[in-house]
Write a protein that holds these residues in place. Structure first.
Motif, mmCIF file in Angstrom:
data_model
loop_
_atom_site.group_PDB
_atom_site.id
_atom_site.type_symbol
_atom_site.label_atom_id
_atom_site.label_comp_id
_atom_site.label_asym_id
_atom_site.label_seq_id
_atom_site.Cartn_x
_atom_site.Cartn_y
_atom_site.Cartn_z
ATOM 1 N N LYS A 124 1.040 2.611 -6.939
ATOM 2 C CA LYS A 124 0.393 1.874 -8.028
ATOM 3 C C LYS A 124 -0.676 2.730 -8.718
ATOM 4 C CE LYS A 124 -0.995 -1.487 -5.275
ATOM 5 N NZ LYS A 124 -0.460 -1.149 -3.944
ATOM 6 N N PRO A 183 0.845 -1.195 0.000
ATOM 7 C CA PRO A 183 0.000 0.000 0.000
ATOM 8 C C PRO A 183 0.875 1.238 0.000
ATOM 9 C CG PRO A 183 -0.095 -1.155 2.135
ATOM 10 C CD PRO A 183 0.583 -2.064 1.163
ATOM 11 N N ARG A 236 -9.747 8.398 3.044
ATOM 12 C CA ARG A 236 -9.896 6.966 3.295
ATOM 13 C C ARG A 236 -9.740 6.654 4.773
ATOM 14 N NH1 ARG A 236 -6.279 3.720 -1.049
ATOM 15 N NH2 ARG A 236 -6.434 2.199 0.654
ATOM 16 N N HIS A 281 -7.726 -5.410 6.566
ATOM 17 C CA HIS A 281 -7.663 -6.821 6.177
ATOM 18 C C HIS A 281 -8.058 -6.991 4.719
ATOM 19 C CE1 HIS A 281 -8.362 -7.633 10.695
ATOM 20 N NE2 HIS A 281 -7.074 -7.685 10.416
ATOM 21 N N ARG A 304 -3.724 -10.339 -5.098
ATOM 22 C CA ARG A 304 -3.130 -10.041 -3.795
ATOM 23 C C ARG A 304 -2.918 -11.302 -2.964
ATOM 24 N NH1 ARG A 304 -4.783 -4.461 -3.219
ATOM 25 N NH2 ARG A 304 -4.284 -3.547 -1.205
ATOM 26 N N GLY A 364 -3.639 -3.692 -7.562
ATOM 27 C CA GLY A 364 -4.196 -4.223 -6.316
ATOM 28 C C GLY A 364 -4.790 -5.611 -6.464
ATOM 29 N N PHE A 365 -4.542 -6.240 -7.566
ATOM 30 C CA PHE A 365 -4.993 -7.609 -7.841
ATOM 31 C C PHE A 365 -3.989 -8.249 -8.787
ATOM 32 C CE2 PHE A 365 -7.159 -11.044 -9.889
ATOM 33 C CZ PHE A 365 -8.059 -11.530 -8.957
ATOM 34 N N GLN A 401 -5.878 -15.765 -5.813
ATOM 35 C CA GLN A 401 -6.247 -14.724 -6.794
ATOM 36 C C GLN A 401 -5.367 -14.824 -8.033
ATOM 37 O OE1 GLN A 401 -6.475 -10.763 -5.089
ATOM 38 N NE2 GLN A 401 -7.759 -11.456 -3.390
ATOM 39 N N THR A 458 -13.698 -11.079 -4.056
ATOM 40 C CA THR A 458 -12.810 -10.240 -4.861
ATOM 41 C C THR A 458 -12.679 -10.787 -6.284
ATOM 42 O OG1 THR A 458 -11.591 -9.759 -2.829
ATOM 43 C CG2 THR A 458 -10.529 -9.191 -4.903
ATOM 44 N N THR A 473 -8.967 -2.981 -7.771
ATOM 45 C CA THR A 473 -9.977 -3.620 -6.918
ATOM 46 C C THR A 473 -10.284 -2.745 -5.702
ATOM 47 O OG1 THR A 473 -8.155 -5.001 -6.112
ATOM 48 C CG2 THR A 473 -9.724 -6.026 -7.611
ATOM 49 N N GLY A 474 -9.282 -2.004 -5.207
ATOM 50 C CA GLY A 474 -9.510 -1.087 -4.083
ATOM 51 C C GLY A 474 -10.516 -0.004 -4.475
ATOM 52 N N MET A 524 -11.979 -3.728 5.018
ATOM 53 C CA MET A 524 -11.169 -2.592 4.566
ATOM 54 C C MET A 524 -10.804 -1.678 5.726
ATOM 55 S SD MET A 524 -13.152 -1.728 1.053
ATOM 56 C CE MET A 524 -11.991 -0.517 0.433
ATOM 57 N N VAL A 534 -10.258 -8.459 1.725
ATOM 58 C CA VAL A 534 -11.610 -8.956 1.476
ATOM 59 C C VAL A 534 -11.449 -10.410 1.002
ATOM 60 C CG1 VAL A 534 -13.690 -8.605 0.083
ATOM 61 C CG2 VAL A 534 -12.374 -6.617 0.876
ATOM 62 N N ARG A 585 -1.064 11.382 2.949
ATOM 63 C CA ARG A 585 -2.172 11.523 1.998
ATOM 64 C C ARG A 585 -3.529 11.398 2.683
ATOM 65 N NH1 ARG A 585 -2.107 5.678 -1.297
ATOM 66 N NH2 ARG A 585 -3.327 4.540 0.247
ATOM 67 N N ARG A 611 -14.249 0.708 -2.994
ATOM 68 C CA ARG A 611 -14.640 2.027 -2.458
ATOM 69 C C ARG A 611 -15.883 2.564 -3.162
ATOM 70 N NH1 ARG A 611 -9.165 2.163 -1.449
ATOM 71 N NH2 ARG A 611 -8.647 2.734 -3.575
ATOM 72 N N ARG A 620 -1.966 -3.379 7.029
ATOM 73 C CA ARG A 620 -2.021 -3.528 5.567
ATOM 74 C C ARG A 620 -0.656 -3.942 5.029
ATOM 75 N NH1 ARG A 620 -4.269 2.206 4.495
ATOM 76 N NH2 ARG A 620 -3.770 1.838 2.302
HETATM 77 N N1 LIG Z 1 -7.254 -8.002 -4.416
HETATM 78 C C1 LIG Z 1 -7.785 -7.748 -3.200
HETATM 79 N N2 LIG Z 1 -8.052 -8.769 -2.350
HETATM 80 C C2 LIG Z 1 -8.595 -8.544 -1.143
HETATM 81 N N3 LIG Z 1 -8.886 -7.323 -0.679
HETATM 82 C C3 LIG Z 1 -8.647 -6.263 -1.478
HETATM 83 C C4 LIG Z 1 -8.081 -6.422 -2.786
HETATM 84 N N4 LIG Z 1 -7.955 -5.205 -3.357
HETATM 85 C C5 LIG Z 1 -8.398 -4.316 -2.447
HETATM 86 N N5 LIG Z 1 -8.825 -4.943 -1.328
HETATM 87 C C6 LIG Z 1 -9.383 -4.286 -0.109
HETATM 88 O O1 LIG Z 1 -9.433 -2.885 -0.315
HETATM 89 C C7 LIG Z 1 -8.517 -2.192 0.563
HETATM 90 C C8 LIG Z 1 -7.873 -1.020 -0.180
HETATM 91 O O2 LIG Z 1 -7.166 -1.493 -1.299
HETATM 92 P P1 LIG Z 1 -6.254 -0.505 -2.176
HETATM 93 O O3 LIG Z 1 -7.031 0.653 -2.621
HETATM 94 O O4 LIG Z 1 -5.590 -1.336 -3.219
HETATM 95 O O5 LIG Z 1 -5.259 0.078 -1.127
HETATM 96 P P2 LIG Z 1 -3.772 -0.045 -0.695
HETATM 97 O O6 LIG Z 1 -2.990 -0.744 -1.769
HETATM 98 O O7 LIG Z 1 -3.392 1.390 -0.496
HETATM 99 O O8 LIG Z 1 -3.846 -0.811 0.613
HETATM 100 C C9 LIG Z 1 -7.547 -3.289 1.019
HETATM 101 O O9 LIG Z 1 -6.942 -3.005 2.268
HETATM 102 C C10 LIG Z 1 -8.485 -4.497 1.099
HETATM 103 O O10 LIG Z 1 -9.293 -4.460 2.245
#
Ligand SMILES: Nc1ncnc2c1ncn2[C@@H]1O[C@H](COP(=O)(O)OP(=O)(O)O)[C@@H](O)[C@H]1O
Length: 194
Positions: free
Chosen positions: A14, A10, A134, A58, A89, A86-87, A93, A65, A32-33, A54, A60, A128, A37, A146
């Motif tokens: 990215k 995080p 967030r 943790h 992860r 973010g995928f 996956q 996902t 995916t984040g 989130m 998801v 940030r 959101r 995270r």
């Molecule tokens: N591929 C994924 N698998 C599981 N949870 C995810 C995934 N992508 C995002 N999330 C969830 O969304 C949150 C925020 O993701 P993201 O925006 O990628 O933030 P960052 O990389 O800054 O932690 C993660 O902490 C998680 O809870």
């Protein structure tokens, strides 16, 4: 088709790099984040389910996902490339993404790790927090959770692609422009080989 995984802890940049790539190439950006959101802001059942994970930093659950990701890819059959942000992860996956790419007669061309140390990450994310809005950016313990999840569950995904000869590492503490230049060079190699 050129498909790239932007990989890293995080706060490694990215999202910033994905935006630069979208401006330059005609790629579809899947974060995916961002998707979670968006669901959250519309208060959908999926958003409600994701929220508790989130907010605590943790992951998801994979099933949820993977289903969401698959649907988004299916919605865009004619793209010239996809940037995955973010995928994947987790290992499951990564396996699911492999199956999906094979189904679509395409492949992952590269995974790029944006390498950033944990102290820089904590500083960046706290910095940030005021503008990101967030909940998971506000507390240092959530940020560290995270990061720990990245080390424990996500970093093995790097090895999965490294064994396929597809993993590359970029110093994510460089300026956004310098990181972008390195990513461009890696994409350039891949496009020439097509
Ligand atoms: N591929 C994924 N698998 C599981 N949870 C995810 C995934 N992508 C995002 N999330 C969830 O969304 C949150 C925020 O993701 P993201 O925006 O990628 O933030 P960052 O990389 O800054 O932690 C993660 O902490 C998680 O809870």
């Amino acid at each position: 088709m050129y498909n790239l995984i932007l990989f890293g802890p995080p706060g490694s940049g990215k999202g910033t790099q994905a935006q630069l790539l979208v401006d330059k190439h005609d790629f579809l950006h899947i974060s995916t984040g961002d998707m979670f959101r968006e669901e959250l802001s519309r208060n959908t059942p999926l958003g409600q389910e994701a929220r508790s994970y989130m907010d605590a930093g943790h992951l998801v659950p994979d099933e949820v996902t993977i289903a969401m990701l698959r649907k988004r890819v299916d919605q865009h059959p004619d793209v010239t490339g996809i940037i995955f942000d973010g995928f994947p992860r987790t290992d499951p996956q990564a396996a699911a993404l492999n199956d999906l790419m094979r189904e679509k007669d395409t492949q992952i061309n590269a995974l790029i790790l944006l390498d950033v140390d944990v102290d820089t990450i904590v500083q960046r994310i706290l910095g940030r927090a005021a503008t990101s809005g967030r909940a998971d950016d506000l507390k240092e313990d959530v940020i560290r959770t995270r990061y720990r999840n990245f080390v424990n569950y996500t970093s093995p995904v790097y090895d999965f692609y490294d064994e396929l000869g597809l993993a590359r590492r970029v110093d994510g503490t460089l300026t956004p422009e310098a990181v972008a230049a390195e990513i461009d060079a890696i994409i350039g190699e891949g496009l020439q080989n097509d």
